[in-house]
Design an enzyme around this catalytic site. Structure first.
Site, PDB file in Angstrom:
ATOM      1  N   HIS A 162       0.808  -1.222   0.082  1.00 42.15           N
ATOM      2  CA  HIS A 162       0.115  -0.201   0.016  1.00 42.15           C
ATOM      3  C   HIS A 162       0.771   1.393   0.095  1.00 42.15           C
ATOM      4  O   HIS A 162       0.207   2.414   0.101  1.00 42.15           O
ATOM      5  CB  HIS A 162      -1.067  -0.085   1.168  1.00 42.15           C
ATOM      6  CG  HIS A 162      -2.139  -1.085   0.894  1.00 42.15           C
ATOM      7  ND1 HIS A 162      -2.178  -2.273   1.484  1.00 42.15           N
ATOM      8  CD2 HIS A 162      -3.402  -0.738   0.395  1.00 42.15           C
ATOM      9  CE1 HIS A 162      -3.261  -2.958   1.247  1.00 42.15           C
ATOM     10  NE2 HIS A 162      -3.913  -1.901   0.364  1.00 42.15           N
ATOM     11  N   ARG A 191     -15.529  -5.886   2.425  1.00 40.37           N
ATOM     12  CA  ARG A 191     -15.426  -4.418   2.415  1.00 40.37           C
ATOM     13  C   ARG A 191     -15.579  -3.979   0.977  1.00 40.37           C
ATOM     14  O   ARG A 191     -15.388  -4.974   0.034  1.00 40.37           O
ATOM     15  CB  ARG A 191     -14.063  -3.735   2.920  1.00 40.37           C
ATOM     16  CG  ARG A 191     -13.018  -4.034   2.157  1.00 40.37           C
ATOM     17  CD  ARG A 191     -11.708  -3.506   2.849  1.00 40.37           C
ATOM     18  NE  ARG A 191     -11.874  -1.871   2.856  1.00 40.37           N
ATOM     19  CZ  ARG A 191     -11.242  -1.098   1.799  1.00 40.37           C
ATOM     20  NH1 ARG A 191     -10.705  -1.715   0.518  1.00 40.37           N
ATOM     21  NH2 ARG A 191     -11.202   0.166   1.657  1.00 40.37           N
ATOM     22  N   ASN A 193     -14.537  -1.078  -2.303  1.00 39.44           N
ATOM     23  CA  ASN A 193     -13.824  -0.138  -2.609  1.00 39.44           C
ATOM     24  C   ASN A 193     -14.251   0.420  -3.926  1.00 39.44           C
ATOM     25  O   ASN A 193     -15.156  -0.253  -4.711  1.00 39.44           O
ATOM     26  CB  ASN A 193     -12.333  -0.521  -3.035  1.00 39.44           C
ATOM     27  CG  ASN A 193     -11.358   0.378  -3.086  1.00 39.44           C
ATOM     28  OD1 ASN A 193     -11.505   1.515  -2.742  1.00 39.44           O
ATOM     29  ND2 ASN A 193     -10.157   0.130  -3.521  1.00 39.44           N
ATOM     30  N   GLU A 237     -15.187  -2.632  -6.167  1.00 43.93           N
ATOM     31  CA  GLU A 237     -14.818  -4.049  -5.668  1.00 43.93           C
ATOM     32  C   GLU A 237     -15.386  -4.426  -4.589  1.00 43.93           C
ATOM     33  O   GLU A 237     -15.328  -3.836  -3.435  1.00 43.93           O
ATOM     34  CB  GLU A 237     -13.031  -3.647  -5.559  1.00 43.93           C
ATOM     35  CG  GLU A 237     -12.513  -3.697  -6.932  1.00 43.93           C
ATOM     36  CD  GLU A 237     -10.825  -3.456  -6.608  1.00 43.93           C
ATOM     37  OE1 GLU A 237     -10.272  -3.542  -5.545  1.00 43.93           O
ATOM     38  OE2 GLU A 237     -10.178  -3.299  -7.547  1.00 43.93           O
ATOM     39  N   TYR A 289      -4.986  10.322  -6.953  1.00 43.02           N
ATOM     40  CA  TYR A 289      -4.523   8.791  -7.114  1.00 43.02           C
ATOM     41  C   TYR A 289      -5.561   7.818  -8.087  1.00 43.02           C
ATOM     42  O   TYR A 289      -5.310   7.332  -8.731  1.00 43.02           O
ATOM     43  CB  TYR A 289      -4.462   8.064  -5.604  1.00 43.02           C
ATOM     44  CG  TYR A 289      -4.313   6.931  -5.766  1.00 43.02           C
ATOM     45  CD1 TYR A 289      -2.918   6.127  -5.884  1.00 43.02           C
ATOM     46  CD2 TYR A 289      -5.452   5.859  -5.409  1.00 43.02           C
ATOM     47  CE1 TYR A 289      -2.845   4.799  -5.609  1.00 43.02           C
ATOM     48  CE2 TYR A 289      -5.149   4.456  -5.446  1.00 43.02           C
ATOM     49  CZ  TYR A 289      -3.940   4.067  -5.836  1.00 43.02           C
ATOM     50  OH  TYR A 289      -3.529   2.809  -5.699  1.00 43.02           O
ATOM     51  N   LYS A 290      -6.816   8.301  -7.839  1.00 48.83           N
ATOM     52  CA  LYS A 290      -7.835   7.386  -8.491  1.00 48.83           C
ATOM     53  C   LYS A 290      -7.913   7.802  -9.952  1.00 48.83           C
ATOM     54  O   LYS A 290      -8.864   7.542 -10.636  1.00 48.83           O
ATOM     55  CB  LYS A 290      -9.232   7.538  -7.862  1.00 48.83           C
ATOM     56  CG  LYS A 290      -9.152   6.805  -6.365  1.00 48.83           C
ATOM     57  CD  LYS A 290     -10.744   6.860  -5.788  1.00 48.83           C
ATOM     58  CE  LYS A 290     -10.735   6.212  -4.198  1.00 48.83           C
ATOM     59  NZ  LYS A 290     -11.249   5.110  -4.362  1.00 48.83           N
TER      60      LYS A 290
END
Ligand code: HEM
Length: 315
Positions: A162, A191, A193, A237, A289-290
């Site tokens: 990460h 979870r 994302n 995700e 970042y995305k």
């Protein structure tokens, strides 16, 4: 419509994990099953060493993954998948693909591929195996990765995996690291994302990053509030984490779902408002970042209009 929509009041800077209860499946075969397993197999045939990698010494964990997945598929989709066992001799029927496979559990020579590589071709999920005190990535089948690939991460511990995002969400990742250390066997978690993309290409592993970056650079400036919803895709995700009981390794499963933004907004009355809430509170570094920064002004302008339409239809 997406089966999950992880957008609420604001950007979630917590891990966002939930226990996976006994009546929730680990694996989710859906309407895209045949197409996506075929795509996986095609990619794995073209570039086997890019999409599947394993370090030596984790065979017990690989067989545990195979066992967990096959039994889960049979439990939740008994009309589509079945498993008959006679001691160590296992007979697997995948009725969705009309395939039947017999093998000896624990005997690597009885399957045509390593157990993780074989079972990964039965499911839409990407499968990653982490092991050791630092939860290092020891094996994986990753066909639909979002901006990463096995070459970059194999052998790395959870924390180093990460590294690109640690400065942005460090407290979240510290909690996640503790979870990796303490996750008990028999208590899986899951979870979600999210990201927003200009392409609905499932395989976004790193070899495609230059082309996807170019698409973003070339097309994002021309997107307008009127056109943007047809050109963007919400990519989700569903991630599961399962401690395997015998080896102590962790299985990280990733099911990628995606849908066109216009479709989500038209079918989900509160989608535009919820997306706005989250995008407006997402740290700028995370939007960068995305890869969302280049189209963010047009996206927010579109969502503002769309939420006015859904909350006030006569306006
Ligand atoms: C509770 C567990 C986890 C949390 C909270 C977490 C959180 C995150 C977050 C916030 C991102 C940034 C991407 C985004 O939001 O779009 C990310 C990226 C990533 N995560 Fe995780 N993650 C978890 C588990 C894992 C595991 C088990 C792996 C195993 C391989 C993994 C591999 C990655 C990779 C490869 C990236 C992309 C990093 C890069 O850009 O190089 N994550 N994760």
């Amino acid at each position: 419509m997406l089966p999950y929509f992880p957008f609420g009041q604001q950007f979630n800077d917590k891990m966002g994990t939930f226990p996976l209860s006994e009546n929730e499946p680990l694996i989710e075969p859906d309407g895209h099953y045949a197409r996506e397993t075929a795509l996986k197999r095609q990619l794995l045939t073209e570039l086997p060493a890019y999409y599947y990698q394993s370090l030596p010494g984790h065979k017990t964990a690989q067989w545990e993954v195979l066992e967990a997945l096959l039994t889960n598929l049979c439990q939740f989709e008994p009309s589509q998948f079945s498993l008959r066992t006679e001691g160590n001799r296992w007979h697997w029927s995948n009725n969705r693909l009309n395939e039947h496979t017999s093998f000896t559990f624990g005997d690597a020579g009885s399957l045509p591929l390593e157990p993780l590589d074989w079972v990964g071709r039965q499911v839409q999920e990407d499968l990653i195996l982490l092991d050791g005190p630092e939860a290092s990535l020891v094996a994986g089948q990753l066909c639909f990765g979002n901006g990463w690939c096995l070459d970059e991460k194999i052998g790395l511990p959870f924390w180093q995996i990460h590294a690109p995002i640690t400065p942005i969400v460090e407290p979240m990742l510290r909690s996640a690291q503790k979870l990796m250390e303490r996750l008990p066997a028999g208590r899986p978690v899951w979870r979600l994302n999210w990201s927003v993309k200009m392409s609905d290409q499932l395989d976004m592993t790193s070899r495609h990053t230059p082309a996807l970056d170019q698409l973003l650079t070339e097309r994002a400036p021309s997107l307008t509030p009127e056109t943007i919803a047809e050109c963007l895709y919400v990519r989700i995700e569903r991630q599961t984490l399962t401690r395997l009981p015998r080896s102590g390794a962790i299985l990280f499963g990733i099911h990628t779902y995606q849908n066109r933004l216009s479709d989500e907004v038209s079918k989900r009355p509160d989608a535009a408002e919820r997306l706005t809430n989250v995008f407006k509170t997402t740290p700028q570094a995370m939007l960068d970042y995305k890869g969302m920064t280049p189209f963010m002004p047009a996206l927010l302008a579109y969502l503002t209009t769309a939420s006015l339409v859904t909350t006030c239809p006569s306006a």
